[in-house]
Design a protein around this motif. Structure first.
Motif, PDB file in Angstrom:
ATOM      1  N   THR A 164      59.333  50.782   8.859  1.00 38.81           N
ATOM      2  CA  THR A 164      58.067  50.848   8.130  1.00 38.81           C
ATOM      3  C   THR A 164      56.977  51.433   9.011  1.00 38.81           C
ATOM      4  O   THR A 164      56.180  52.276   8.581  1.00 38.81           O
ATOM      5  N   THR A 165      56.948  51.011  10.270  1.00 40.90           N
ATOM      6  CA  THR A 165      55.943  51.514  11.205  1.00 40.90           C
ATOM      7  C   THR A 165      56.128  52.999  11.464  1.00 40.90           C
ATOM      8  O   THR A 165      55.156  53.770  11.485  1.00 40.90           O
ATOM      9  N   GLY A 225      54.988  54.777   8.298  1.00 35.01           N
ATOM     10  CA  GLY A 225      53.548  54.598   8.107  1.00 35.01           C
ATOM     11  C   GLY A 225      52.739  55.382   9.125  1.00 35.01           C
ATOM     12  O   GLY A 225      51.719  56.001   8.790  1.00 35.01           O
ATOM     13  N   ARG A 267      53.028  59.179   8.273  1.00 34.53           N
ATOM     14  CA  ARG A 267      52.146  59.547   7.162  1.00 34.53           C
ATOM     15  C   ARG A 267      50.700  59.643   7.636  1.00 34.53           C
ATOM     16  O   ARG A 267      49.962  60.559   7.233  1.00 34.53           O
ATOM     17  N   ARG A 281      64.604  54.975   3.049  1.00 33.33           N
ATOM     18  CA  ARG A 281      63.192  54.654   2.897  1.00 33.33           C
ATOM     19  C   ARG A 281      62.364  55.892   2.580  1.00 33.33           C
ATOM     20  O   ARG A 281      61.372  55.811   1.860  1.00 33.33           O
ATOM     21  N   PHE A 286      56.637  60.657   1.254  1.00 34.76           N
ATOM     22  CA  PHE A 286      55.533  60.662   2.212  1.00 34.76           C
ATOM     23  C   PHE A 286      55.112  62.109   2.476  1.00 34.76           C
ATOM     24  O   PHE A 286      55.803  62.852   3.181  1.00 34.76           O
ATOM     25  N   LEU A 301      54.063  49.954   2.224  1.00 40.29           N
ATOM     26  CA  LEU A 301      53.367  51.188   2.565  1.00 40.29           C
ATOM     27  C   LEU A 301      52.565  51.767   1.409  1.00 40.29           C
ATOM     28  O   LEU A 301      52.016  52.861   1.521  1.00 40.29           O
ATOM     29  N   GLU A 302      52.481  51.028   0.314  1.00 38.31           N
ATOM     30  CA  GLU A 302      51.808  51.570  -0.874  1.00 38.31           C
ATOM     31  C   GLU A 302      50.405  51.025  -1.065  1.00 38.31           C
ATOM     32  O   GLU A 302      49.847  51.120  -2.150  1.00 38.31           O
ATOM     33  N   SER A 359      47.381  48.999   4.296  1.00 35.23           N
ATOM     34  CA  SER A 359      48.393  49.433   5.272  1.00 35.23           C
ATOM     35  C   SER A 359      48.064  50.830   5.786  1.00 35.23           C
ATOM     36  O   SER A 359      48.202  51.120   6.979  1.00 35.23           O
ATOM     37  N   ALA A 360      47.611  51.701   4.888  1.00 32.51           N
ATOM     38  CA  ALA A 360      47.273  53.061   5.305  1.00 32.51           C
ATOM     39  C   ALA A 360      46.181  53.056   6.370  1.00 32.51           C
ATOM     40  O   ALA A 360      46.239  53.820   7.344  1.00 32.51           O
ATOM     41  N   TYR A 411      47.706  51.883   9.848  1.00 28.85           N
ATOM     42  CA  TYR A 411      48.528  52.899  10.501  1.00 28.85           C
ATOM     43  C   TYR A 411      47.680  54.107  10.905  1.00 28.85           C
ATOM     44  O   TYR A 411      47.978  54.764  11.913  1.00 28.85           O
TER      45      TYR A 411
END
Length: 209
Positions: free
Chosen positions: A15-16, A19, A22, A46, A74, A188-189, A193-194, A197
């Motif tokens: 995920t990291t 993220g 992106r 993913r 992404f 990540l949605e 979170s955006a 990151y």
């Protein structure tokens, strides 16, 4: 090259990696996320790309840009999947990837075993990932020590599912700590979170990721 590494599986490394990639794309970069987990590769799942022998193809001489797949999920992120690669093949691919003129993010195997050593040996720096619980933090200190021994010095410690109350500085000599709160699936949605990151990407960009 930046290694995304942690002491435990399931701590949020993949995920990291996605993220962060992106976020780098929003800063105008064209990041390449490489699945460096030879035993349990899942970047392709993913990122919604095909699982192909990307590392093997690069090791055999193909250009990373010709093998990488653009993620439909992404925007601005390319993915180099892993299928059927052994440590020797992966090491050869990582050496070639060092010549890329774009940010390369390695999603590493968990722990401090041989599969984790190969990408860390190739990386310039490390982003450590750990949940804020004591056992995960202790396990990640072993990964941190290994990264330092391999000259992939940890630059940032990222704590997913953290409310910000855990202070990891007694265990880690990292200049920057980024807390990512518990987020609904898919993690990540969300704008939250955006933003976290993106903060991490800006830190790394200043340090020439």
């Amino acid at each position: 090259m930046l290694a995304i590494a942690g002491g435990k599986g399931g701590c949020g490394k993949t995920t990291t990696a996605l993220g962060l990639a992106r976020a780098l794309a929003t800063l105008g970069e064209r990041p390449l996320v490489v699945d460096a987990d030879l035993d349990m590769p899942d970047i392709h799942h993913r990122a919604e790309t095909d699982r192909v022998a990307g590392l093997t193809a690069v090791a055999e001489g193909q250009r990373p840009a010709a093998v990488a797949q653009r993620s439909p999920r992404f925007a601005g992120v390319d993915v180099l999947p892993c299928r059927g690669s052994d440590p020797s093949t992966a090491a050869s691919a990582f050496r070639r990837l060092r010549q890329c003129d774009r940010p390369v993010v390695l999603d590493c195997a968990a722990g401090a075993g041989p599969d984790a050593v190969v990408p860390l040996r190739a990386a310039d720096r490390t982003l450590l990932v750990s949940t804020p619980v004591a056992q995960s933090l202790r396990d990640t200190t072993k990964t941190s020590a290994m990264a330092r021994q391999l000259d992939a010095t940890p630059s940032v410690l990222l704590l997913p599912r953290s409310d910000g109350t855990t202070d990891p500085t007694p265990l880690f000599d990292c200049e920057y700590v980024v807390h990512v709160p518990e987020l609904p699936d898919p993690p990540l949605e969300t704008e939250e979170s955006a933003s976290r990151y993106l903060k991490c990407a800006k830190i790394l960009s200043k340090r020439n990721i």
